[in-house]
Design a protein around this motif. Structure first.
Motif, PDB file in Angstrom:
ATOM      1  N   ALA A 110      -4.946   2.848   5.101  1.00 30.04           N
ATOM      2  CA  ALA A 110      -4.688   4.455   4.926  1.00 30.04           C
ATOM      3  C   ALA A 110      -4.966   5.171   6.339  1.00 30.04           C
ATOM      4  O   ALA A 110      -3.905   6.066   6.551  1.00 30.04           O
ATOM      5  CB  ALA A 110      -5.835   5.034   4.107  1.00 30.04           C
ATOM      6  N   GLY A 111      -5.702   4.821   7.072  1.00 28.37           N
ATOM      7  CA  GLY A 111      -5.678   5.380   8.618  1.00 28.37           C
ATOM      8  C   GLY A 111      -4.511   4.857   9.336  1.00 28.37           C
ATOM      9  O   GLY A 111      -4.057   5.907  10.044  1.00 28.37           O
TER      10      GLY A 111
ATOM     11  N   PHE B 194       1.004  -1.153  -0.104  1.00 28.45           N
ATOM     12  CA  PHE B 194       0.063   0.002  -0.052  1.00 28.45           C
ATOM     13  C   PHE B 194       0.736   1.125  -0.042  1.00 28.45           C
ATOM     14  O   PHE B 194       0.544   2.201  -0.643  1.00 28.45           O
ATOM     15  CB  PHE B 194      -1.022   0.011   1.247  1.00 28.45           C
ATOM     16  CG  PHE B 194      -1.643   1.262   1.223  1.00 28.45           C
ATOM     17  CD1 PHE B 194      -2.835   1.397   0.403  1.00 28.45           C
ATOM     18  CD2 PHE B 194      -1.279   2.083   2.302  1.00 28.45           C
ATOM     19  CE1 PHE B 194      -3.517   2.669   0.699  1.00 28.45           C
ATOM     20  CE2 PHE B 194      -2.065   3.293   2.385  1.00 28.45           C
ATOM     21  CZ  PHE B 194      -3.162   3.492   1.816  1.00 28.45           C
ATOM     22  N   MET B 195       1.860   1.301   0.762  1.00 26.09           N
ATOM     23  CA  MET B 195       2.699   2.457   0.911  1.00 26.09           C
ATOM     24  C   MET B 195       3.385   2.751  -0.371  1.00 26.09           C
ATOM     25  O   MET B 195       3.963   3.746  -0.521  1.00 26.09           O
ATOM     26  CB  MET B 195       3.608   2.271   2.064  1.00 26.09           C
ATOM     27  CG  MET B 195       2.871   2.342   3.541  1.00 26.09           C
ATOM     28  SD  MET B 195       1.776   3.800   3.534  1.00 26.09           S
ATOM     29  CE  MET B 195       3.161   5.234   3.637  1.00 26.09           C
ATOM     30  N   LYS B 196       3.967   1.773  -1.169  1.00 25.77           N
ATOM     31  CA  LYS B 196       4.439   1.940  -2.283  1.00 25.77           C
ATOM     32  C   LYS B 196       3.560   2.448  -3.376  1.00 25.77           C
ATOM     33  O   LYS B 196       4.108   3.276  -4.411  1.00 25.77           O
ATOM     34  CB  LYS B 196       4.924   0.379  -3.057  1.00 25.77           C
ATOM     35  CG  LYS B 196       6.216   0.092  -2.021  1.00 25.77           C
ATOM     36  CD  LYS B 196       6.710  -1.305  -2.601  1.00 25.77           C
ATOM     37  CE  LYS B 196       7.774  -1.883  -1.896  1.00 25.77           C
ATOM     38  NZ  LYS B 196       8.300  -3.277  -2.273  1.00 25.77           N
ATOM     39  N   ARG B 197       2.276   2.175  -3.407  1.00 27.10           N
ATOM     40  CA  ARG B 197       1.344   2.670  -4.620  1.00 27.10           C
ATOM     41  C   ARG B 197       0.175   3.077  -3.845  1.00 27.10           C
ATOM     42  O   ARG B 197      -1.071   2.589  -4.468  1.00 27.10           O
ATOM     43  CB  ARG B 197       1.259   1.370  -5.444  1.00 27.10           C
ATOM     44  CG  ARG B 197       2.462   0.687  -6.159  1.00 27.10           C
ATOM     45  CD  ARG B 197       2.063  -0.322  -7.252  1.00 27.10           C
ATOM     46  NE  ARG B 197       3.301  -0.625  -8.062  1.00 27.10           N
ATOM     47  CZ  ARG B 197       4.080  -1.656  -7.359  1.00 27.10           C
ATOM     48  NH1 ARG B 197       3.912  -2.332  -6.308  1.00 27.10           N
ATOM     49  NH2 ARG B 197       5.030  -2.066  -8.260  1.00 27.10           N
TER      50      ARG B 197
ATOM     51  N   ILE C  67      -3.740   2.358  -5.374  1.00 31.52           N
ATOM     52  CA  ILE C  67      -4.273   1.467  -4.793  1.00 31.52           C
ATOM     53  C   ILE C  67      -5.645   1.976  -4.266  1.00 31.52           C
ATOM     54  O   ILE C  67      -6.591   1.147  -4.421  1.00 31.52           O
ATOM     55  CB  ILE C  67      -3.560   0.835  -3.854  1.00 31.52           C
ATOM     56  CG1 ILE C  67      -2.406  -0.142  -4.276  1.00 31.52           C
ATOM     57  CG2 ILE C  67      -4.450   0.103  -2.541  1.00 31.52           C
ATOM     58  CD1 ILE C  67      -1.434  -0.563  -3.115  1.00 31.52           C
ATOM     59  N   LEU C  68      -5.651   3.259  -3.820  1.00 26.57           N
ATOM     60  CA  LEU C  68      -6.949   3.721  -3.484  1.00 26.57           C
ATOM     61  C   LEU C  68      -7.731   4.224  -4.446  1.00 26.57           C
ATOM     62  O   LEU C  68      -8.970   3.991  -4.274  1.00 26.57           O
ATOM     63  CB  LEU C  68      -6.428   5.251  -2.982  1.00 26.57           C
ATOM     64  CG  LEU C  68      -6.015   5.374  -1.510  1.00 26.57           C
ATOM     65  CD1 LEU C  68      -5.435   6.714  -1.177  1.00 26.57           C
ATOM     66  CD2 LEU C  68      -7.054   4.844  -0.485  1.00 26.57           C
ATOM     67  N   LEU C  69      -7.495   4.088  -5.833  1.00 24.14           N
ATOM     68  CA  LEU C  69      -8.329   4.309  -6.783  1.00 24.14           C
ATOM     69  C   LEU C  69      -9.069   2.931  -7.336  1.00 24.14           C
ATOM     70  O   LEU C  69     -10.118   3.023  -7.782  1.00 24.14           O
ATOM     71  CB  LEU C  69      -7.610   5.199  -8.130  1.00 24.14           C
ATOM     72  CG  LEU C  69      -7.083   6.592  -8.118  1.00 24.14           C
ATOM     73  CD1 LEU C  69      -6.489   6.963  -8.959  1.00 24.14           C
ATOM     74  CD2 LEU C  69      -8.633   7.435  -8.047  1.00 24.14           C
ATOM     75  N   ILE C  70      -7.909   1.801  -7.396  1.00 26.96           N
ATOM     76  CA  ILE C  70      -8.742   0.733  -7.959  1.00 26.96           C
ATOM     77  C   ILE C  70      -8.953  -0.334  -7.218  1.00 26.96           C
ATOM     78  O   ILE C  70      -9.533  -1.542  -7.398  1.00 26.96           O
ATOM     79  CB  ILE C  70      -7.450   0.171  -9.109  1.00 26.96           C
ATOM     80  CG1 ILE C  70      -6.277  -0.302  -8.104  1.00 26.96           C
ATOM     81  CG2 ILE C  70      -7.142   1.208 -10.013  1.00 26.96           C
ATOM     82  CD1 ILE C  70      -5.042  -1.339  -8.903  1.00 26.96           C
ATOM     83  N   SER C  71      -8.486  -0.168  -5.804  1.00 30.05           N
ATOM     84  CA  SER C  71      -9.025  -1.313  -4.633  1.00 30.05           C
ATOM     85  C   SER C  71     -10.448  -1.490  -4.740  1.00 30.05           C
ATOM     86  O   SER C  71     -10.818  -2.663  -4.211  1.00 30.05           O
ATOM     87  CB  SER C  71      -8.495  -0.778  -3.205  1.00 30.05           C
ATOM     88  OG  SER C  71      -9.362   0.260  -2.797  1.00 30.05           O
TER      89      SER C  71
END
Length: 198
Positions: A126-127, A101-104, A108-112
């Protein structure tokens, strides 16, 4: 499960859809894609208006994601792992997911939203990792809108297309079967003939 989802949608309308998508993002297992597809079916039959349906679905997902973000931000890994063990979420798996998650994080937020397990885990990550809420909300909302629109319209147009093609198939079923049988017969005859020559 499909029956219950259909029943909830018909019984409670857009509020039912809102609630299902909200609780799914907190981690309560509901088939969200099925809910959206059923909603698309209902939309094609005139049971919903498009804008209220899309708004209810998007807001349900966004608000549920924001609650999950808050849990991750203020309660951290400990609480998530305590409850995550019931769905097979171990510390090792959470750490691996966190690293990816931290790399992309933006992509990830867009396609997850389109990947069931990742969709639920992403707001918690994210939190936990302190992504600014404004950044999270922006990309989370865009992802939610795309996801909802794709599945609602998929349900809507699949239902419409099925209704049209089903009527055509029913009307011309006997000729279609006869033509198919003739084609299969010809192919089988040619194969048999080639084998005899060989």
């Amino acid at each position: 499960m499909h029956f219950h989802i259909g029943h909830l949608i018909h019984e409670y309308g857009v509020w039912g859809i809102f609630l299902i998508l909200l609780v799914e993002m907190i981690g309560i297992p509901f088939p969200a894609e099925t809910t959206l597809t059923f909603s698309g079916f209902a939309l094609s039959k005139g049971e919903f208006r498009m804008i209220p349906l899309l708004l209810a679905a998007i807001l349900g997902n966004v608000i549920g994601s924001s609650i999950a973000y808050g849990i991750g931000r203020f309660l951290g890994k400990t609480v998530i792992l305590r409850w995550g063990k019931y769905i097979g979420l171990t510390e090792e798996r959470l750490n691996k997911a966190e690293e990816r998650f931290m790399k992309r994080r933006v992509s990830i937020l867009l396609i997850s939203k389109f990947i069931a397990g990742i969709r639920i885990l992403t707001p918690y990550l994210a939190g936990i990792n302190g992504i600014p809420f404004s950044v999270f909300t922006l990309y989370n909302s865009i992802g939610a809108a795309l996801w909802v629109i794709v599945f609602v319209f998929l349900g809507r147009y699949v239902d419409v297309a099925w209704g049209r093609y089903h009527a055509i198939m029913h009307k011309h079923l006997v000729p279609i079967i006869l033509v198919a049988a003739v084609i299969v017969g010809i192919v089988a005859w040619f194969k048999l003939r080639n084998k005899e020559k060989a």
